[in-house]
Design a protein around this motif. Structure first.
Motif, PDB file in Angstrom:
ATOM      1  N   SER A 183       0.650  -1.172   0.107  1.00  0.00           N
ATOM      2  CA  SER A 183      -0.033  -0.050   0.076  1.00  0.00           C
ATOM      3  C   SER A 183       0.964   1.389  -0.191  1.00  0.00           C
ATOM      4  N   TRP A 184       0.687   2.062  -1.216  1.00  0.00           N
ATOM      5  CA  TRP A 184       1.710   3.242  -1.280  1.00  0.00           C
ATOM      6  C   TRP A 184       1.121   4.532  -0.533  1.00  0.00           C
ATOM      7  N   VAL A 185       2.328   5.194  -0.078  1.00  0.00           N
ATOM      8  CA  VAL A 185       1.906   6.405   0.478  1.00  0.00           C
ATOM      9  C   VAL A 185       2.764   7.651  -0.201  1.00  0.00           C
ATOM     10  N   VAL A 186       2.107   8.786  -0.677  1.00  0.00           N
ATOM     11  CA  VAL A 186       2.674   9.754  -1.142  1.00  0.00           C
ATOM     12  C   VAL A 186       2.262  10.959  -0.463  1.00  0.00           C
ATOM     13  N   ASN A 187       3.082  11.699   0.080  1.00  0.00           N
ATOM     14  CA  ASN A 187       2.685  12.754   0.875  1.00  0.00           C
ATOM     15  C   ASN A 187       1.911  12.691   1.965  1.00  0.00           C
ATOM     16  N   ASP A 188       2.009  11.847   2.588  1.00  0.00           N
ATOM     17  CA  ASP A 188       1.048  11.302   3.949  1.00  0.00           C
ATOM     18  C   ASP A 188      -0.130  10.801   3.405  1.00  0.00           C
ATOM     19  N   GLU A 189      -0.505  10.433   2.220  1.00  0.00           N
ATOM     20  CA  GLU A 189      -1.861   9.943   1.827  1.00  0.00           C
ATOM     21  C   GLU A 189      -1.668   8.565   0.933  1.00  0.00           C
ATOM     22  N   ALA A 190      -2.619   7.812   1.206  1.00  0.00           N
ATOM     23  CA  ALA A 190      -2.590   6.437   0.474  1.00  0.00           C
ATOM     24  C   ALA A 190      -3.176   6.682  -1.088  1.00  0.00           C
ATOM     25  N   TYR A 191      -2.292   6.002  -1.997  1.00  0.00           N
ATOM     26  CA  TYR A 191      -2.589   6.252  -3.531  1.00  0.00           C
ATOM     27  C   TYR A 191      -2.643   5.152  -4.347  1.00  0.00           C
ATOM     28  N   GLY A 192      -2.513   3.808  -3.764  1.00  0.00           N
ATOM     29  CA  GLY A 192      -2.586   2.815  -4.615  1.00  0.00           C
ATOM     30  C   GLY A 192      -1.983   1.686  -4.045  1.00  0.00           C
ATOM     31  N   VAL A 193      -2.166   0.364  -4.805  1.00  0.00           N
ATOM     32  CA  VAL A 193      -1.730  -1.003  -4.158  1.00  0.00           C
ATOM     33  C   VAL A 193      -0.931  -1.746  -5.368  1.00  0.00           C
ATOM     34  N   GLY A 194       0.062  -2.431  -4.786  1.00  0.00           N
ATOM     35  CA  GLY A 194       0.787  -3.395  -5.857  1.00  0.00           C
ATOM     36  C   GLY A 194       0.686  -4.731  -5.000  1.00  0.00           C
ATOM     37  N   ILE A 195       0.203  -5.867  -5.614  1.00  0.00           N
ATOM     38  CA  ILE A 195      -0.077  -7.175  -4.728  1.00  0.00           C
ATOM     39  C   ILE A 195       1.021  -8.197  -5.403  1.00  0.00           C
ATOM     40  N   ARG A 196       1.680  -8.560  -4.557  1.00  0.00           N
ATOM     41  CA  ARG A 196       2.644  -9.754  -4.688  1.00  0.00           C
ATOM     42  C   ARG A 196       2.087 -10.906  -4.156  1.00  0.00           C
ATOM     43  N   GLU A 197       2.046 -12.073  -4.773  1.00  0.00           N
ATOM     44  CA  GLU A 197       1.547 -13.413  -4.280  1.00  0.00           C
ATOM     45  C   GLU A 197       2.614 -14.278  -4.319  1.00  0.00           C
ATOM     46  N   SER A 198       2.848 -15.277  -3.414  1.00  0.00           N
ATOM     47  CA  SER A 198       3.855 -16.210  -3.459  1.00  0.00           C
ATOM     48  C   SER A 198       3.213 -17.569  -2.925  1.00  0.00           C
ATOM     49  N   ASP A 199       3.972 -18.534  -3.272  1.00  0.00           N
ATOM     50  CA  ASP A 199       3.633 -19.798  -3.029  1.00  0.00           C
ATOM     51  C   ASP A 199       3.551 -20.097  -1.620  1.00  0.00           C
ATOM     52  N   GLY A 200       4.478 -19.676  -0.741  1.00  0.00           N
ATOM     53  CA  GLY A 200       4.411 -20.012   0.645  1.00  0.00           C
ATOM     54  C   GLY A 200       4.423 -18.618   1.562  1.00  0.00           C
ATOM     55  N   PRO A 201       4.984 -18.857   2.773  1.00  0.00           N
ATOM     56  CA  PRO A 201       4.564 -17.853   3.988  1.00  0.00           C
ATOM     57  C   PRO A 201       5.705 -16.627   3.699  1.00  0.00           C
ATOM     58  N   ILE A 202       6.765 -16.791   3.053  1.00  0.00           N
ATOM     59  CA  ILE A 202       7.691 -15.621   2.920  1.00  0.00           C
ATOM     60  C   ILE A 202       7.508 -15.199   1.430  1.00  0.00           C
ATOM     61  N   THR A 203       7.312 -13.633   1.370  1.00  0.00           N
ATOM     62  CA  THR A 203       7.342 -12.946  -0.023  1.00  0.00           C
ATOM     63  C   THR A 203       8.742 -12.648  -0.294  1.00  0.00           C
ATOM     64  N   ASP A 204       9.311 -13.432  -1.275  1.00  0.00           N
ATOM     65  CA  ASP A 204      10.689 -13.296  -1.648  1.00  0.00           C
ATOM     66  C   ASP A 204      10.755 -12.797  -3.159  1.00  0.00           C
ATOM     67  N   TYR A 205      12.192 -13.159  -3.579  1.00  0.00           N
ATOM     68  CA  TYR A 205      12.471 -12.871  -4.930  1.00  0.00           C
ATOM     69  C   TYR A 205      11.598 -13.500  -6.087  1.00  0.00           C
ATOM     70  N   PHE A 206      11.025 -14.494  -5.717  1.00  0.00           N
ATOM     71  CA  PHE A 206      10.166 -15.225  -6.861  1.00  0.00           C
ATOM     72  C   PHE A 206       8.939 -15.097  -6.572  1.00  0.00           C
TER      73      PHE A 206
END
Length: 434
Positions: free
Chosen positions: A401-424
């Motif tokens: 969840s992105w913040v610009v100048n103290d306000e929320a402006y968008g989201v990028g969602i990364r999904e992973s196979d397991g519990p750790i969000t890593d390089y893959f």
């Protein structure tokens, strides 16, 4: 929030590269290729859901600013920094130096329950191009092809917000007599091109806001001993409308003085004194000794408080039992049986260990390259990422969840196979259902 699957667009690999996402494909240790961009899936929000998550993001950001003051008091020590670097961050916070952007990593079950803060990438957040540009063009293509209704929207106002932020910072620089030239720096140690691509996009944003902008590698930032200023590489005399330039060593050349710098480079590396990139070893000492004399560096040095994992401990002390926080401690698990141990400077899942009640320990097999001066660690309660299974198995999403100048402006969602969000992990676009 729910997850849908669609047929990938024809020629999507070329399309995402045209949007600037040139680093989608990577290789595992066994040589198999992994695609970061997932063209065949999307996460679907309702508008009230987005509004609620934006409100939570902005509340967390306000709490983090308060926690920065707490950390600056020294209640949790020097945060793995040298005393000199810690004092430099304190000074920057006292000056209220302006910042640009940041990204929360949130766990969200998708059922309207409060999101849980995993960490705050407030110094060198990446994943910007796919969140701001690539997923927006994906949406336009999907609407054009009829796969999505014409009135489908997206949780994404990043581009416009960043242009406006840079416009405000330009006016401030001009009013302070610091000129309208912005240097945008990255490290050539990044072999995947993500850092280069991110700063190239940041140059586009700054240019749209009116800045004169110049790209530079961190190792090419110079030091002018006579003027005691940071300078860029020599250029023809008068080639820039920058108001700050010094005569070059060769005839008809000049050294541009750097008075505004955006650097995609961790502060803990800059101030460490033993950096990994040849040529910038003295940056930290010069900046610390000459604080206030070198214009604006974005992100500012006080972001060292927010990019440090001890921020999680400070937040839990200041706002215990807050619905968006997980318990976090600096001295051990404190009775927790399911917990995550994090290095204070870790990124991309490196150095993280997930301890479960059954005694199992999960890691991504990588250690983060920089320890804190006291080998500090944070113990945070484990929070199970939700699973949105698809045709190829499990998908555990983390919301950026992105913040610009103290306000929320968008989201990028990364999904992973397991519990750790890593390089893959995989990046999946989002839509707001009509």
């Amino acid at each position: 929030m729910r997850r849908i699957e669609l047929a990938p667009r024809p020629d999507w690999e070329r399309t995402i590269k045209q949007s600037g996402l040139i680093y989608s494909r990577s290789l595992r240790d066994d040589g198999s290729a992994v695609e970061y961009w997932n063209d065949g899936a999307a996460y679907v929000f309702t508008l009230p859901e987005v509004e609620a998550l934006e409100k939570q993001t902005e509340e967390l950001h306000r709490m983090c600013r308060e926690a920065a003051t707490y950390l600056a008091s020294g209640e949790l020590g020097h945060l793995g920094l040298t005393p000199q670097a810690f004092e430099f961050a304190q000074w920057s916070l006292e000056q209220d130096e302006p910042d640009v952007y940041a990204r929360f990593d949130l766990a969200y079950a998708g059922d309207g329950s409060p999101a849980k803060m995993l960490e705050y990438n407030a110094d060198t957040p990446t994943g910007l191009i796919e969140a701001s540009v690539t997923q927006w063009f994906w949406l336009q293509d999907r609407i054009k092809s009829g796969a999505l209704p014409a009135d489908t929207d997206q949780w994404n106002g990043l581009h416009e917000a960043l242009v406006e932020r840079w416009r405000v910072l330009l006016h401030r620089s001009l009013s302070e007599g610091e000129g309208g030239r912005l240097f945008v720096a990255h490290s050539d140690a990044d072999i995947y091109g993500e850092d280069w691509d991110t700063v190239a996009y940041m140059r586009d944003l700054a240019g749209e806001a009116g800045w004169e902008h110049t790209g530079i590698e961190m190792k090419d930032i110079g030091w002018h001993h006579g003027a005691r200023q940071f300078v860029g590489v020599p250029e023809p005399w008068g080639s820039s409308r920058s108001v700050n330039a010094l005569p070059g060593d060769a005839p008809e050349t000049q050294y541009p003085v750097i008075r505004n710098l955006f650097k995609l480079y961790p502060w803990e590396d800059i101030v460490s004194g033993d950096d990994r990139v040849v040529g910038d070893q003295e940056f930290g000492a010069l900046l610390i000794a000459g604080r206030g004399l070198f214009g604006r560096w974005y992100e500012p040095a006080w972001k060292m408080f927010l990019s440090n994992k001890l921020l999680l401990v400070a937040l839990w002390r200041l706002f215990p039992d807050h619905p968006n926080l997980l318990p976090a401690y600096a001295d051990g698990p404190n009775g927790m049986t399911d917990y995550v141990v994090k290095p204070v400077f870790g990124r991309e899942g490196d150095g993280i260990r997930v301890h479960r009640a059954d005694g199992s320990v999960t890691t991504n097999g990588q250690e983060y390259r920089r320890e804190g001066t006291g080998r500090e660690r944070v113990w945070q309660q484990y929070h199970e990422l939700p699973d949105f299974p698809g045709a190829n198995g499990s998908n555990h999403p983390v919301l950026g969840s992105w913040v610009v100048n103290d306000e929320a402006y968008g989201v990028g969602i990364r999904e992973s196979d397991g519990p750790i969000t890593d390089y893959f992990c995989r990046f999946a676009p989002n839509i707001i259902e009509s």
